[in-house]
Design an enzyme around this catalytic site. Structure first.
Site, PDB file in Angstrom:
ATOM      1  N   GLY A 238      65.975 -29.161  -0.255  1.00 28.55           N
ATOM      2  CA  GLY A 238      65.682 -30.562  -0.541  1.00 28.55           C
ATOM      3  C   GLY A 238      65.156 -31.273   0.688  1.00 28.55           C
ATOM      4  O   GLY A 238      64.241 -32.067   0.607  1.00 28.55           O
ATOM      5  N   ASN A 587      81.752 -21.393   9.387  1.00 27.46           N
ATOM      6  CA  ASN A 587      81.227 -20.049   9.145  1.00 27.46           C
ATOM      7  C   ASN A 587      80.053 -19.820  10.092  1.00 27.46           C
ATOM      8  O   ASN A 587      78.950 -20.313   9.850  1.00 27.46           O
ATOM      9  CB  ASN A 587      80.788 -19.932   7.681  1.00 27.46           C
ATOM     10  CG  ASN A 587      80.265 -18.542   7.330  1.00 27.46           C
ATOM     11  OD1 ASN A 587      79.606 -17.889   8.140  1.00 27.46           O
ATOM     12  ND2 ASN A 587      80.561 -18.095   6.118  1.00 27.46           N
ATOM     13  N   GLU A 660      71.504 -31.201  10.175  1.00 29.44           N
ATOM     14  CA  GLU A 660      70.211 -31.702  10.635  1.00 29.44           C
ATOM     15  C   GLU A 660      70.000 -31.628  12.133  1.00 29.44           C
ATOM     16  O   GLU A 660      68.870 -31.743  12.599  1.00 29.44           O
ATOM     17  CB  GLU A 660      70.045 -33.155  10.154  1.00 29.44           C
ATOM     18  CG  GLU A 660      70.067 -33.215   8.641  1.00 29.44           C
ATOM     19  CD  GLU A 660      70.168 -34.626   8.093  1.00 29.44           C
ATOM     20  OE1 GLU A 660      69.143 -35.132   7.661  1.00 29.44           O
ATOM     21  OE2 GLU A 660      71.259 -35.199   8.096  1.00 29.44           O
TER      22      GLU A 660
HETATM   23 MO1  MOS Z   1      69.285 -35.176   4.732  1.00 35.82          MO
HETATM   24  S1  MOS Z   1      67.382 -35.602   5.380  1.00 35.82           S
HETATM   25  O1  MOS Z   1      70.143 -36.633   4.697  1.00 35.82           O
HETATM   26  O2  MOS Z   1      69.061 -34.455   3.212  1.00 35.82           O
END
Ligand code: MOS
Length: 708
Positions: A238, A587, A660
């Site tokens: 996503g 993990n 991220e």
């Molecule tokens: Mo992230 S860019 O908050 O899916």
């Protein structure tokens, strides 16, 4: 159950539990899931950037084989115009409501037929005409429409006397940086299947958080949230584009109601580019003042990004400036520029990735002007407490990341002067960047049942978008219950499982792990003296401390080595090393994989990705993988990610998110390495062939990007 049994599923490198299903094609994604009596919707999007629909002539389309009908603003049901999502009001969500067109790519009709091919063929027979109005897609920081951005994440920083500190500085870097619009480009295109039954809406949807999407859908369709049931069992990525309620599920639900049967809407790759959000372009001015010895005196970061007037959004580029380094004066400003463009949404380290590129490039420029080692400059300006709020950090292992990374990378002995290392024809350089990424947990709820056969059923509305969240949460549940992972049955990906954080904001797994841990505690208390089955549920909403005494971040240091061919401008990344402080790692196998993936995303941002809009039409001209370049295997070198020992005290298990941060610091490290190789500072991404050696200033202007 033996509560005292010592298990250690957390910390073990375990492969994904659904890995076999995925590689054998047995894992059903939305478009693979058979639904009886299914009809297919083909989305039609606007080709003008601003205007009104004059007419949609559907006569020929309606006469074509298998066509059930065409849904547009004339016959579509009315939706709630006052819908909000995470960032605030979003008037892009009510679709097919009137004849206005606010951006090219806006869905304007849905052609519904018995088969996908029939729907596609009929869509090409629609004749759409427009009253075109002048549009504005030309982004710049000084655009007259620029306004202060939303302060959803808190006020911008303003500490100390900025101008006095700048005036007293020996060296002042004052530069402007640009990053382009980018497209998420998840592997699985957006797709939904929806149907209605007894006043309930059911949908299979490729998204990053079914619970959140169910709340938005309930609001849009003005029905009780209890009547919306959304599932997302397996999701093929996503990158943020599936955190918002997508056109596919809104249109599928409208058509399913209208035609009284299940409808699937699957976007094409081109439609994903045109209609599902993007990272907005940014323009950022950074001013940093320092003394001769490299002590920072003043930091000023002013960032601007584009958005749509339809929907609130924040590209929070100014986060690094307020937390990475100590300075007596720090000011951040964030501006939003409304334009006639696709509403942006979070993408791969939103704010942090473009913000880090600008800010960590500017820090490198300070080192350059002072002829200091950029690693030393970073190490020697570390704050003991938050330089803006004065609050302590809950954990901050950035120095360890920088030092251990430098050791492994072989930084010692590096000559900081540029354009000195050559191998044959190639210029060689190395660079570093530090990055912080805000961490925390969102409210979530879990239910765990101790079954009569001794196993445990865990129910939580988490989403696994390919990261291995399901596998990670099984380990967390096993340890929290004091049993082996083979005794856990994990149910995720369903809005009926209740409030749960989506896979976004780097908080999906942390938030859901918190709920599971608390629920396991409650169940263990209940189990003492009760006969099975026993069930416990916990909602962490009252347990989330939104204003803790300490600031909570994850950290990373990224090191890059590049070669640049001065004849062609070709930049190749030869080595990437990221050292990460992300709390206790659940993990290491999956975490490393996710961080390496994030770093590759950063490489792609540094060198390849750029959405280009035709300034004349405002349309995206890079709406496919021929025009929109993403790093391919041949571009990806030796990438290594590893962890320093860390523990997050604000989490009951010491966890932090790492979704991220792998992305966020990498582009800056590569840009700094390109400077070291060539002596040319690149303040515009991507560092594509034409820009790599001597960028012509005129071509660096964002409005001229279309001819680059
Ligand atoms: Mo992230 S860019 O908050 O899916």
């Amino acid at each position: 159950m033996s509560p005292d049994r010592i298990t250690a599923a957390v910390g073990e490198p375990r492969p994904r539990v659904e890995g076999r299903l995925k590689v054998t094609g047995s894992a059903h994604y939305v478009a693979d899931t058979p639904v009886a009596h299914l009809a297919h919707g083909w989305m039609v999007t606007a080709t003008v950037s601003r205007g009104r629909i004059r007419d949609i002539d559907a006569e020929d389309a309606l006469a074509m084989p298998g066509v059930l009908g065409v849904l547009d603003h004339r016959n579509a049901r009315r939706l709630n115009p006052d819908v909000s999502h995470h960032f605030g009001p979003d008037r892009s969500l009510p679709m097919l409501q009137d004849e206005t067109v606010a951006y090219a790519g806006r869905p304007i009709a849905l052609v519904v037929a018995e088969t996908l091919e029939q729907a596609r063929a009929a869509a090409t027979a629609l004749r759409v005409t427009y009253h075109t109005e002048p549009h504005d897609t030309g982004f710049s920081m000084n655009h007259p429409a620029a306004r202060p951005a939303s302060t959803l994440f808190g006020p911008e920083a303003d500490t100390g006397d900025l101008e006095a500190e700048l005036a007293a500085s020996t060296v002042v870097v004052d530069e402007v940086y640009h990053t382009p619009e980018e497209s998420h480009s998840a592997m699985e295109p957006h797709v939904a299947t929806a149907w209605w039954q007894d006043g309930h809406l059911h949908a299979l949807d490729s998204n990053q958080g079914p619970f959140g999407i169910s709340q938005v859908m309930a609001s849009l369709f003005r029905i009780d949230p209890e009547r919306v049931h959304i599932r997302a069992e397996h999701v093929g990525g996503g990158f943020g584009s599936k955190t918002v309620c997508g056109a596919q599920i809104i249109l599928a639900a409208m058509a399913a109601e209208h035609f009284q049967r299940p409808v699937r809407v699957a976007l094409t790759r081109r439609q994903v580019f045109l209609a599902t959000g993007s990272r907005p372009p940014t323009e950022q001015r950074v001013r940093i003042g320092a003394d001769t010895d490299g002590r920072l005196r003043a930091i000023h970061h002013h960032a601007a990004f584009a958005l749509s007037p339809l929907a609130e959004y924040i590209e929070w580029c100014t986060e690094q400036a307020r937390t990475l380094y100590a300075a007596p004066a720090i000011r951040t400003e964030l501006s939003a520029v409304p334009l006639d463009v696709l509403p942006p949404c979070s993408m791969r380290g939103p704010g942090a990735a473009p913000g880090s590129f600008a800010f960590e490039s500017a820090i490198d420029e300070v080192a350059e002007r002072l002829q200091l080692d950029p690693l030393h400059l970073r190490l020697s300006n570390q704050p003991a407490v938050s330089p803006v709020s004065g609050r302590p950090f809950s954990t901050r292992r950035l120095v360890e990341c920088l030092e251990e990374g430098a050791r492994r990378f072989g930084w010692a002995g590096r000559d900081p002067r540029p354009r000195l290392r050559r191998e044959g024809n190639l210029l060689v350089g190395t660079g570093v960047a530090a990055v912080a990424f805000i961490a925390g947990a969102f409210p979530s709820s879990a239910t765990i049942t101790a079954e009569t056969d001794g196993t445990f059923s865990v129910r939580i509305g988490a989403t696994d978008i390919g990261t291995g969240a399901r596998t990670a949460l099984i380990a967390v549940a096993a340890d929290a219950l004091g049993v082996g992972t083979e005794q856990i049955t994990m149910h995720i990906g369903d809005s009926d499982l209740g409030l749960a954080a989506g896979a976004g904001g780097s908080r999906g797994t942390t938030s859901c792990a918190f709920a599971i841990t608390e629920t396991a505690k409650a169940l263990r208390e209940k189990l003492a003296g009760s006969a099975r089955p026993v069930t416990a549920s916990v909602d962490t909403t009252p347990l989330i401390n939104w204003q803790p005494d300490e600031e909570r971040y994850t950290y990373s240091a990224v090191f890059a080595e590049v070669t640049v061919d001065p004849a062609t401008g070709e930049v190749r990344v030869r080595r990437l090393l990221g050292m990460f402080a992300v709390g206790r790692v659940i993990n290491p196998l999956l975490a490393r994989s996710q961080l390496v993936g994030g770093m590759i995303g950063g490489l792609s941002m540094a060198l390849h990705e750029e959405s280009v809009r035709d300034p004349v039409t405002g349309r995206l001209v890079t709406a496919d993988f021929a025009g929109y370049h993403i790093s391919a295997h041949a571009d990806v070198p030796d990438v290594e990610a590893d962890f320093v020992t860390d523990y997050e005290p604000q989490d009951p298990s010491g966890f932090n998110g790492l979704g991220e941060i792998g992305n966020a610091g990498t582009a800056a490290a590569i840009a700094n390495a390109v400077w070291h190789a060539t002596g040319t500072r690149h303040r515009t991404l991507p560092i594509s062939l034409g820009r790599a050696i001597e960028p012509a200033p005129a071509r660096d202007r964002p409005e001229a990007v279309g001819v680059a």
